[in-house]
Design a protein around this motif. Sequence first.
Motif, PDB file in Angstrom:
ATOM      1  N   GLU A 199       3.457   5.757  10.407  1.00 29.46           N
ATOM      2  CA  GLU A 199       4.553   5.177  10.767  1.00 29.46           C
ATOM      3  C   GLU A 199       4.469   4.882  12.266  1.00 29.46           C
ATOM      4  N   SER A 200       5.263   3.666  12.780  1.00 25.50           N
ATOM      5  CA  SER A 200       5.304   3.367  14.388  1.00 25.50           C
ATOM      6  C   SER A 200       6.478   4.084  14.777  1.00 25.50           C
ATOM      7  N   ASP A 201       7.576   4.271  14.329  1.00 27.23           N
ATOM      8  CA  ASP A 201       8.609   4.887  15.250  1.00 27.23           C
ATOM      9  C   ASP A 201       8.797   6.261  14.425  1.00 27.23           C
ATOM     10  N   VAL A 202       8.418   7.340  15.227  1.00 26.40           N
ATOM     11  CA  VAL A 202       8.841   8.571  14.604  1.00 26.40           C
ATOM     12  C   VAL A 202       9.896   9.378  15.033  1.00 26.40           C
ATOM     13  N   PHE A 203      10.457  10.004  14.355  1.00 29.57           N
ATOM     14  CA  PHE A 203      11.686  10.953  14.936  1.00 29.57           C
ATOM     15  C   PHE A 203      10.840  12.223  15.660  1.00 29.57           C
ATOM     16  N   PRO A 204      11.571  12.399  17.074  1.00 28.69           N
ATOM     17  CA  PRO A 204      10.936  13.272  17.624  1.00 28.69           C
ATOM     18  C   PRO A 204      10.574  14.733  17.159  1.00 28.69           C
ATOM     19  N   LEU A 205      11.720  14.953  16.449  1.00 29.53           N
ATOM     20  CA  LEU A 205      11.502  16.527  15.924  1.00 29.53           C
ATOM     21  C   LEU A 205      10.808  16.620  14.731  1.00 29.53           C
ATOM     22  N   ASN A 206       9.878  17.627  14.414  1.00 24.54           N
ATOM     23  CA  ASN A 206       9.345  17.909  13.269  1.00 24.54           C
ATOM     24  C   ASN A 206      10.166  18.066  12.026  1.00 24.54           C
ATOM     25  N   ALA A 207       9.800  17.402  10.921  1.00 25.70           N
ATOM     26  CA  ALA A 207      10.465  17.777   9.804  1.00 25.70           C
ATOM     27  C   ALA A 207      10.416  18.957   9.248  1.00 25.70           C
ATOM     28  N   THR A 208      11.314  19.814   8.629  1.00 26.12           N
ATOM     29  CA  THR A 208      11.123  20.886   7.896  1.00 26.12           C
ATOM     30  C   THR A 208      11.839  20.367   6.374  1.00 26.12           C
ATOM     31  N   LEU A 209      10.719  20.858   5.466  1.00 27.67           N
ATOM     32  CA  LEU A 209      10.928  20.341   4.021  1.00 27.67           C
ATOM     33  C   LEU A 209      11.153  21.772   3.351  1.00 27.67           C
ATOM     34  N   TYR A 210      12.524  21.459   2.649  1.00 33.23           N
ATOM     35  CA  TYR A 210      13.152  22.583   1.579  1.00 33.23           C
ATOM     36  C   TYR A 210      13.141  22.220   0.436  1.00 33.23           C
ATOM     37  N   ASP A 255      14.950  17.153   2.254  1.00 35.91           N
ATOM     38  CA  ASP A 255      14.738  17.626   0.849  1.00 35.91           C
ATOM     39  C   ASP A 255      13.314  17.628   0.363  1.00 35.91           C
ATOM     40  N   GLY A 256      12.899  18.744  -0.250  1.00 37.47           N
ATOM     41  CA  GLY A 256      11.511  18.917  -0.501  1.00 37.47           C
ATOM     42  C   GLY A 256      10.884  18.218  -1.526  1.00 37.47           C
ATOM     43  N   PHE A 257      10.739  17.035  -1.465  1.00 41.09           N
ATOM     44  CA  PHE A 257      10.287  15.929  -2.556  1.00 41.09           C
ATOM     45  C   PHE A 257       8.729  16.114  -2.234  1.00 41.09           C
ATOM     46  N   THR A 258       8.130  16.754  -1.237  1.00 34.03           N
ATOM     47  CA  THR A 258       6.592  16.654  -1.377  1.00 34.03           C
ATOM     48  C   THR A 258       6.136  17.765  -0.482  1.00 34.03           C
ATOM     49  N   GLN A 259       4.681  18.190  -0.448  1.00 35.89           N
ATOM     50  CA  GLN A 259       4.263  19.145   0.407  1.00 35.89           C
ATOM     51  C   GLN A 259       4.376  18.774   1.972  1.00 35.89           C
ATOM     52  N   PRO A 260       4.420  19.720   2.976  1.00 38.63           N
ATOM     53  CA  PRO A 260       4.468  19.446   4.323  1.00 38.63           C
ATOM     54  C   PRO A 260       3.109  18.710   4.752  1.00 38.63           C
ATOM     55  N   TRP A 261       2.064  19.170   4.207  1.00 43.33           N
ATOM     56  CA  TRP A 261       0.731  18.434   4.436  1.00 43.33           C
ATOM     57  C   TRP A 261       0.691  16.782   4.062  1.00 43.33           C
ATOM     58  N   ASN A 262       1.677  16.462   2.952  1.00 43.98           N
ATOM     59  CA  ASN A 262       1.649  15.011   2.723  1.00 43.98           C
ATOM     60  C   ASN A 262       2.590  14.286   3.604  1.00 43.98           C
ATOM     61  N   GLY A 304       0.809  -1.234  -0.047  1.00 44.06           N
ATOM     62  CA  GLY A 304      -0.055  -0.053   0.115  1.00 44.06           C
ATOM     63  C   GLY A 304       0.770   1.303  -0.013  1.00 44.06           C
ATOM     64  N   TYR A 305       2.192   1.289   0.335  1.00 44.36           N
ATOM     65  CA  TYR A 305       3.024   2.379  -0.182  1.00 44.36           C
ATOM     66  C   TYR A 305       2.968   3.023  -1.449  1.00 44.36           C
ATOM     67  N   ASN A 306       3.117   4.120  -1.713  1.00 44.12           N
ATOM     68  CA  ASN A 306       3.473   4.785  -2.988  1.00 44.12           C
ATOM     69  C   ASN A 306       4.776   5.488  -2.832  1.00 44.12           C
ATOM     70  N   GLN A 307       5.367   6.053  -3.934  1.00 45.30           N
ATOM     71  CA  GLN A 307       6.645   6.769  -3.596  1.00 45.30           C
ATOM     72  C   GLN A 307       6.767   7.545  -2.923  1.00 45.30           C
ATOM     73  N   VAL A 308       5.929   8.516  -2.705  1.00 44.49           N
ATOM     74  CA  VAL A 308       5.835   9.496  -1.728  1.00 44.49           C
ATOM     75  C   VAL A 308       5.901   9.035  -0.475  1.00 44.49           C
ATOM     76  N   SER A 309       4.843   8.052   0.127  1.00 46.17           N
ATOM     77  CA  SER A 309       4.880   7.633   1.324  1.00 46.17           C
ATOM     78  C   SER A 309       5.931   6.822   1.725  1.00 46.17           C
ATOM     79  N   LEU A 310       6.659   6.099   0.860  1.00 44.43           N
ATOM     80  CA  LEU A 310       7.966   5.278   0.907  1.00 44.43           C
ATOM     81  C   LEU A 310       9.010   6.145   1.222  1.00 44.43           C
ATOM     82  N   LYS A 311       9.177   7.268   0.742  1.00 47.01           N
ATOM     83  CA  LYS A 311      10.235   8.258   0.864  1.00 47.01           C
ATOM     84  C   LYS A 311      10.043   8.650   2.102  1.00 47.01           C
ATOM     85  N   VAL A 312       8.782   9.244   2.569  1.00 44.01           N
ATOM     86  CA  VAL A 312       8.562   9.694   3.944  1.00 44.01           C
ATOM     87  C   VAL A 312       9.029   8.843   5.118  1.00 44.01           C
TER      88      VAL A 312
END
Length: 300
Positions: free
Chosen positions: A216-227, A201-208, A168-176
Amino acid sequence: MKYRLDENNLEVLDRLYKDKDTGSRINGLVRLYKFDGASISVWHTGTVLVQGKKAEIYDNELQKHFSKELTIVTNKKSYNKDDSLVPNQEFIIGTDEVGNGSFIGGMTAAAVYVGKGQAEKLREIGVADSKNISDKSIPTIAKQIMKICPFYVLSAYPDKYNNAIDKGYNQVSLKVALHNRCAYLLNKKYPNLDIRRFIVDGFTQPWNWDKYIKEESDVFPLNATLYTKAESKYLAVAAASILARYSFLLQIQELSARCGLDLHQGVTSNVKSDFKTLQSRGFDLGNFVKLHFKTYKEWL
């Protein structure tokens, strides 16, 4: 003409031109539509480029269908710092991935932490966007990075990549998932790092990103900033890009050794020749190529 278009409008483009999509996904392309006398290229950054003798026809069509969503981009830059390194380069984890546009091979991702005093060392060894470094130079620079900075690399071979798509992953969700996983495991491996920012690296929009990271089950504690073009602004991302590229080159080398061929990257005539040889020799294609690519059905 060049435009900016939100990736959420890709579905509309597909409805208009799906039968004209070549399936090329190299160098950040997410769509490449080819017509008689014109082409429309769409990158993951949202840039849309219409070219060819008959480009005006498709310029008019795009402006008609996306009258509100489409922004015309001129050659004049609105600001100068977009493509240069930002001043603060320390206490950052940067991530990047490689392989999403190549038919052969899976996908690799890397996270690199740049702490106090390490940014200057990265500058000294010539760290820059890996896309500007030749394959021949990547191993040398990658090994130097690994001596300077904490890092973590993940390499999803084609079988695991295809399995993820089947689930069920797509390329964007797999990158995330891969970006997050690299940062999470780097932090777990080095729990005492002073990490103040997580740059992606900003491969998608922040809301995506926000939508998919919740899965995801194990999430890195800091929020990601996409550029957009983060590898051109942050040494941590540039270094991660180089390590991911190095890992992908190693993956291609290993896949080549498994089948006895000198496999190629991208979606080219050489790749088609590789695919046909793999097919004729009876190899399990799911162990070598991305099965969801349109190219797969076209070349069978």
